[in-house]
Design a protein around this motif. Structure first.
Motif, PDB file in Angstrom:
ATOM      1  N   PHE A   1      -7.391 -21.446 -23.313  1.00 23.49           N
ATOM      2  CA  PHE A   1      -7.613 -22.886 -23.515  1.00 23.49           C
ATOM      3  C   PHE A   1      -6.289 -23.599 -23.771  1.00 23.49           C
ATOM      4  O   PHE A   1      -5.250 -22.976 -23.942  1.00 23.49           O
ATOM      5  N   THR A   2      -6.355 -24.930 -23.752  1.00 23.90           N
ATOM      6  CA  THR A   2      -5.147 -25.750 -23.679  1.00 23.90           C
ATOM      7  C   THR A   2      -4.256 -25.627 -24.909  1.00 23.90           C
ATOM      8  O   THR A   2      -3.032 -25.729 -24.799  1.00 23.90           O
TER       9      THR A   2
ATOM     10  N   SER B   1      -3.604 -22.982 -18.425  1.00 18.89           N
ATOM     11  CA  SER B   1      -4.839 -22.768 -19.175  1.00 18.89           C
ATOM     12  C   SER B   1      -6.008 -22.600 -18.216  1.00 18.89           C
ATOM     13  O   SER B   1      -6.099 -23.307 -17.201  1.00 18.89           O
TER      14      SER B   1
ATOM     15  N   THR C   1      -9.225 -23.216 -19.103  1.00 21.35           N
ATOM     16  CA  THR C   1     -10.027 -24.418 -19.323  1.00 21.35           C
ATOM     17  C   THR C   1      -9.134 -25.652 -19.291  1.00 21.35           C
ATOM     18  O   THR C   1      -7.953 -25.595 -19.612  1.00 21.35           O
TER      19      THR C   1
ATOM     20  N   ILE D   1     -14.731 -24.835 -25.566  1.00 26.24           N
ATOM     21  CA  ILE D   1     -14.283 -23.479 -25.265  1.00 26.24           C
ATOM     22  C   ILE D   1     -15.345 -22.416 -25.510  1.00 26.24           C
ATOM     23  O   ILE D   1     -15.425 -21.416 -24.799  1.00 26.24           O
TER      24      ILE D   1
ATOM     25  N   THR E   1     -15.050 -32.631 -28.770  1.00 26.33           N
ATOM     26  CA  THR E   1     -15.751 -31.946 -27.676  1.00 26.33           C
ATOM     27  C   THR E   1     -17.271 -31.916 -27.846  1.00 26.33           C
ATOM     28  O   THR E   1     -17.967 -31.314 -27.031  1.00 26.33           O
TER      29      THR E   1
ATOM     30  N   SER F   1      -9.574 -28.411 -27.966  1.00 21.97           N
ATOM     31  CA  SER F   1      -8.868 -28.806 -26.753  1.00 21.97           C
ATOM     32  C   SER F   1      -7.877 -29.917 -27.041  1.00 21.97           C
ATOM     33  O   SER F   1      -8.137 -30.798 -27.870  1.00 21.97           O
TER      34      SER F   1
END
Length: 318
Positions: free
Chosen positions: A53-54, A72, A74, A80, A262, A287
């Motif tokens: 992930f980021t 990443s 995602t 996530i 999110t 994120s």
């Protein structure tokens, strides 16, 4: 009897194995990269490292500098926990030299994702002081949101540095220098976080959020944590969970509550309506934002969250 977890594991294993086989066949027949190949990988001799992930991608990039391409799986803004990998994700991973994941059961999909790929991976959370989830069905499992503590991320950086040196020993000193500089930034960020929140009054020293993602940050800053649900899942915010948070906010006269970027803040708005607390704002956890958004880097994410929490609890602009 097959449990839902076993059924899900079997499903992902079949799906990923089939996709990997398709990619391998297509590559063998065409002799060229598939549309899912990592952009720019064929134009550069730099190793390619993939993260789940980021947030991890940004942390890793600070260590990698211009010697490694970090991407990443995602995208910015993605949730996530329940992410569903695409064939393009698997194609990317099959061409990477290394994959970095958080571990601690964060990426529920990752075990099956990596099982069918011949790519090494490193768990960047190894070595941290793990906190357990204390409520709901996940009670007793490790809280996966360890990166919300800049202290923990210093361990992340050390693990990433070591993995990069093993991958590319020729540039080992470069990665060591980058890791040292970034660790100094993390330590300064941690001190600013603690100092910024140190002046809160007793009833203000409570962090109420939708997900239990702030246990490590709360521990660092000496805040009491309360949340609606422990870990993001498909079914969220039962009436009992919402009632428990309302009761906590009322009893402790907590001035403000928060929710993560999110997920929907609708359950927390119910808490606001029933408790009289203010809605303090949106926090970022799972994120980063796009480059032109409020938190394009990890350091900016922690700074943003700290400011939103402080302003929400004190009612004063920072």
């Amino acid at each position: 009897m097959t449990t839902p977890a076993r059924a899900l594991t079997s499903y992902w294993r079949r799906r990923i194995a089939a996709t990997v086989a398709t990619i391998a066949l297509a590559t063998a027949l065409t002799g060229c990269d598939s549309p899912g190949a990592i952009s720019g990988a064929s134009d550069s001799e730099r190793p390619v490292v993939l993260t789940t992930f980021t947030v991890l991608a940004d942390i890793a990039q600070n260590v990698a500098g211009d010697k490694i391409t970090v991407e990443s799986i995602t995208k910015a803004g993605a949730e996530i926990h329940g992410y569903e990998p695409t064939p393009q994700d698997i194609a990317k991973a099959s061409r990477a030299q290394l994959i970095l994941d958080n571990g601690l059961h964060l990426e529920a999909w990752f075990e099956q994702f990596i099982a069918e790929l011949d790519v090494p991976h490193v768990v960047v959370s190894d070595g941290i002081d793990v906190m357990d989830i204390t409520e709901d069905a996940n009670a007793g499992l490790p809280n996966p949101h360890a990166w919300m503590s800049p202290v923990n991320v210093q361990h992340y950086v050390a693990n990433i540095r070591d993995s990069f040196i093993e991958l590319d020993p020729e540039n080992g000193e470069y990665y060591t220098d980058n890791a040292r500089a970034y660790t100094a930034e993390l330590e300064a960020l941690n001190q600013n976080l603690i100092e910024g929140l140190s002046g809160l009054k007793e009833n203000e020293r409570a962090l109420v959020s939708c997900e239990g993602a702030f246990s490590y940050l709360a521990r660092d800053a000496g805040l009491e944590e309360k949340y609606i649900w422990a870990v993001n899942a498909e079914q969220q915010a039962t009436p009992r969970q919402i009632a428990s948070v309302i009761e906590f906010v009322k009893e402790n006269q907590v001035p403000a509550v928060f929710c993560e970027s999110t997920v929907s803040d609708a359950p927390m708005q119910q808490v606001v309506q029933s408790s009289g607390a203010a809605y303090g704002g949106t926090l970022f956890v799972d994120s980063l934002s796009e480059a032109d958004g409020p938190v394009p880097t990890y350091l900016q994410m922690i700074e943003h969250d700290s400011t939103v929490i402080l302003e929400g609890l004190t009612g004063k602009k920072q």
